[in-house]
Design an enzyme around this catalytic site. Structure first.
Site, PDB file in Angstrom:
ATOM      1  N   HIS A  67       0.652   0.193  10.450  1.00 29.44           N
ATOM      2  CA  HIS A  67       1.073  -1.175  10.148  1.00 29.44           C
ATOM      3  C   HIS A  67       2.438  -1.139   9.441  1.00 29.44           C
ATOM      4  CE1 HIS A  67      -1.061   0.297   6.589  1.00 29.44           C
ATOM      5  NE2 HIS A  67      -0.421  -0.606   5.859  1.00 29.44           N
ATOM      6  N   HIS A  68       3.167  -2.191   9.551  1.00 32.59           N
ATOM      7  CA  HIS A  68       4.536  -2.364   9.017  1.00 32.59           C
ATOM      8  C   HIS A  68       5.588  -1.598   9.826  1.00 32.59           C
ATOM      9  CE1 HIS A  68       2.460  -4.331   5.890  1.00 32.59           C
ATOM     10  NE2 HIS A  68       2.487  -3.412   4.949  1.00 32.59           N
ATOM     11  N   GLU A  79       9.590 -10.275  -2.322  1.00 32.67           N
ATOM     12  CA  GLU A  79      10.593  -9.225  -2.508  1.00 32.67           C
ATOM     13  C   GLU A  79      12.016  -9.759  -2.597  1.00 32.67           C
ATOM     14  OE1 GLU A  79       6.996  -7.360  -0.527  1.00 32.67           O
ATOM     15  OE2 GLU A  79       8.191  -9.189  -0.205  1.00 32.67           O
ATOM     16  N   ASP A 131       0.795  -1.226   0.000  1.00 37.87           N
ATOM     17  CA  ASP A 131       0.000   0.000   0.000  1.00 37.87           C
ATOM     18  C   ASP A 131       0.827   1.275   0.000  1.00 37.87           C
ATOM     19  OD1 ASP A 131       0.778  -0.745   2.527  1.00 37.87           O
ATOM     20  OD2 ASP A 131      -1.105  -0.255   3.514  1.00 37.87           O
ATOM     21  N   GLY A 140      18.997 -33.521  -2.363  1.00 34.66           N
ATOM     22  CA  GLY A 140      19.418 -32.761  -1.195  1.00 34.66           C
ATOM     23  C   GLY A 140      20.546 -31.800  -1.455  1.00 34.66           C
ATOM     24  N   ASP A 155      18.268 -29.380  -6.806  1.00 34.41           N
ATOM     25  CA  ASP A 155      16.932 -29.516  -6.233  1.00 34.41           C
ATOM     26  C   ASP A 155      16.770 -28.772  -4.910  1.00 34.41           C
ATOM     27  OD1 ASP A 155      18.700 -31.251  -5.017  1.00 34.41           O
ATOM     28  OD2 ASP A 155      17.373 -32.992  -5.062  1.00 34.41           O
ATOM     29  N   ASN A 165      19.717 -34.339  -7.187  1.00 30.75           N
ATOM     30  CA  ASN A 165      20.636 -35.233  -6.470  1.00 30.75           C
ATOM     31  C   ASN A 165      20.244 -35.380  -5.003  1.00 30.75           C
ATOM     32  OD1 ASN A 165      21.401 -32.678  -5.696  1.00 30.75           O
ATOM     33  ND2 ASN A 165      23.499 -32.824  -6.451  1.00 30.75           N
ATOM     34  N   GLY A 214      26.791 -16.247  -1.987  1.00 33.64           N
ATOM     35  CA  GLY A 214      26.347 -17.634  -1.952  1.00 33.64           C
ATOM     36  C   GLY A 214      25.002 -17.880  -1.296  1.00 33.64           C
ATOM     37  N   GLU A 273      26.554 -29.050   0.905  1.00 32.98           N
ATOM     38  CA  GLU A 273      26.642 -29.111   2.364  1.00 32.98           C
ATOM     39  C   GLU A 273      27.157 -30.481   2.809  1.00 32.98           C
ATOM     40  OE1 GLU A 273      26.430 -26.374   3.506  1.00 32.98           O
ATOM     41  OE2 GLU A 273      24.802 -25.192   2.674  1.00 32.98           O
TER      42      GLU A 273
END
Length: 591
Positions: free
Chosen positions: A123-124, A60, A37, A479, A450, A477, A419, A483
């Protein structure tokens, strides 16, 4: 230098109209964001303005990623959000643009000046009447900020846009709801001045003399090009330098594709100890290294394993030249590089080894499973084409792309320093729209895993809605493989829920007319697809799901992840990783 897209104007005009007039002069034709708004008056101006298009995104943060990807192709991107909830959602994306030095203009629609002066509990807000809180948050991730008023708007718009363009980093423009439509006398006939101040003559002269002296006395000189060569617009200057001198050049991962990799002087990608052997040897045996625009982050240096001595390195930067251990401050490479080149005689460069080509392991060829080693070789030899725009996600995709040679004119987009997982999907949206600004059609290819895809998948709906046609190679693959390489090979936190990815385009509203999905599980299937089903310029969005094993990773990822982990854990990781992968293979698990 930016050029106007519209006829220049000089008259009374709305403040927001002037802002977007300036942005159009900078080549901006698309603005990303989400309505709220407090920013709808701004979006009204965008939708009514000829020559610029509003691109509404799903959130956003994704819009910020899109503006970043757009800027990497188009030289500047624009994001519009609402106050508070909108700008905070976008903050991660803007921080990434700041980190990676990408010029993004973030425009925030805020409550009216009356409400702000009253400290109203709107608000916000945080309910404390402080309307400067979010503005202050952005001071650390933008290089210039402003709150537009009726009196300062023209000068502040010009100031902030110049900072964004020259410093190649995000800026923040706050427009109260009652200010955006107010009129001011604004002159679009006077172009913005982006001239970089000349270097102080005496300091520049001393620096250039030292650089030329050491080049002349060195028998084996190489050039190492990094991301800031592109960010600070010295690609032409460095190309003139290497072509006159004949010095071979190498790039970092973040510098990949800045100069065409089919150039006869291109030697490969230097990633410290993770480099291919011939590249590592050529760089580290050099008598003198001319380092241009260096960013020495962990993933850009093979986990801080650059083995080049400062005692034989000359650094050229946007605001200094460093010759070994002596720094000449305030000397911009933009002005200094052409003068250095002019002082040197044309000379043939030394012979360098041919760029590395993947060697496919015999077992890879016999095994029908698609492996990382085999896949990236196929991408290099059969998928990528001249002038493609390649977007890679941080993970197996980025590191797989590091090891392959790009065809002529390929542009590379990847967030190697910051990253943020999921960046590439939004960036693909932005890059695809930026590509429409070129007279010649350019294909956009996205490589994403994925796990990353699940973070920002909803932006596929925006790609479909705007009839964009990227080619998406979706690596399934199971996952977060990057990591797993760092820590927790079989931890549950590196697993993900398996969606029906082959239904992605259908779910997000794509019809068979505009979308096509292919699932490839074997080498034979992939070869058939690559040889006969991949168009030069796609007429549909192409979603290619490639099935791979969760324990398989590109060579560069395994090496870099282990070097990085060892820095943190203070113990050897690579032998343990190889032992673990071997154990899984012997046990009959896929690898």
């Amino acid at each position: 230098m930016p050029h106007p897209d519209t006829q220049p104007q000089s008259s009374n005009m709305g403040i927001a109209t002037y802002l977007f007039g300036r942005l159009k002069q900078l080549g901006v034709k698309h603005v990303f964001g989400q309505p709220g708004d407090f920013n709808m008056g701004i979006i009204d101006v965008i939708e009514d303005e000829e020559g610029i298009e509003w691109i509404g995104c799903c959130n956003e943060m994704n819009a910020g990623y899109a503006a970043d990807g757009y800027a990497r192709v188009n030289k500047m991107g624009v994001l519009v959000t609402t106050f508070g909830v909108g700008e905070l959602s976008a903050m991660n994306a803007i921080a990434g643009s700041f980190s990676e030095m990408i010029p993004v203009v973030h425009i925030v629609g805020t409550p009216s000046t009356e409400f702000q002066s009253q400290g109203a509990m709107l608000h916000h807000t945080l309910g404390n009447g402080d309307y400067k809180t979010y503005y202050k948050m952005y001071e650390n991730i933008t290089v210039a900020q402003t709150v537009l008023t009726h009196h300062n708007a023209k000068d502040e718009i010009d100031r902030v846009l110049k900072e964004c363009y020259i410093r190649s980093r995000p800026v923040y423009i706050s427009i109260p709801a009652d200010i955006c439509v107010k009129e001011t006398f604004a002159d679009l006939t006077q172009p913005l001045d982006f001239t970089i101040p000349e270097n102080v003559h005496e300091v520049e002269y001393a620096a250039i003399n030292k650089v030329v002296h050491h080049i002349h006395r060195s028998a084996n000189v190489i050039v190492l090009i990094d991301a800031c060569a592109s960010r600070h617009n010295v690609v032409k200057e460095i190309l003139d330098f290497i072509e006159k001198t004949g010095f071979p050049f190498f790039t970092s991962p973040m510098g990949k594709g800045i100069i065409s990799e089919d150039h006869p002087l291109f030697g490969g990608i230097y990633i410290g100890s993770v480099s291919e052997p011939h590249v590592k040897n050529e760089v580290e045996k050099a008598d003198l290294i001319i380092s241009v625009g260096a960013i020495r982050s962990d993933f850009n240096t093979g986990g801080f394993t650059y083995h080049v001595s400062p005692a034989k390195t000359i650094e050229l930067s946007n605001n200094y030249i460093k010759v070994f251990f002596a720094t000449y401050g305030g000397v911009s490479m933009k002005h200094a590089l052409p003068k250095i080149t002019a002082c040197l005689e044309s000379m043939p460069g030394p012979q360098i080894s041919p760029p590395y080509q993947h060697k496919i392991l015999e077992d890879d060829v016999k095994d029908e499973r698609i492996t990382q080693n085999w896949f990236w070789h196929e991408v290099s030899s059969k998928i990528l084409r001249k002038n493609d725009i390649v977007v890679g996600e941080m993970g197996t995709s980025i590191f797989g792309l590091m090891d392959i040679k790009f065809p002529s004119g390929v542009a590379f987009i990847g967030q190697i320093l910051y990253g943020s997982i999921g960046y590439s999907v939004g960036a693909c949206l932005g890059a695809s729209l930026a590509a429409t600004n070129f007279k010649e059609k350019r294909r956009v290819c996205l490589f994403v895993g994925d796990g990353s895809f699940q973070v920002t998948a909803q932006e596929m709906s925006t790609i479909i809605r705007h009839d964009l046609k990227p080619v998406i190679f979706f690596i399934n693959n199971n996952g977060f493989t990057i990591e797993r390489m760092l820590h927790g090979m079989d931890r549950k936190y590196n697993d993900i829920s398996q969606w029906k990815f082959d239904k992605t385009l259908e779910y997000f509203g794509g019809s068979d007319k505009v979308c096509r999905t292919i699932k490839l599980s074997t080498k034979s299937e992939f070869e058939s697809f690559a040889s006969s089903q991949l168009p030069e310029i796609p007429s549909q969005i192409l979603f290619v799901e490639v099935m791979m094993d969760k324990y398989d990773a590109p060579r560069a990822l395994v090496g870099t992840a282990c070097n990085t982990a060892e820095k943190h854990m203070k113990e050897k990781v690579l032998p343990k990783l190889h032992e673990e992968l071997h154990r899984k293979t012997v046990a009959g698990e896929k690898y």
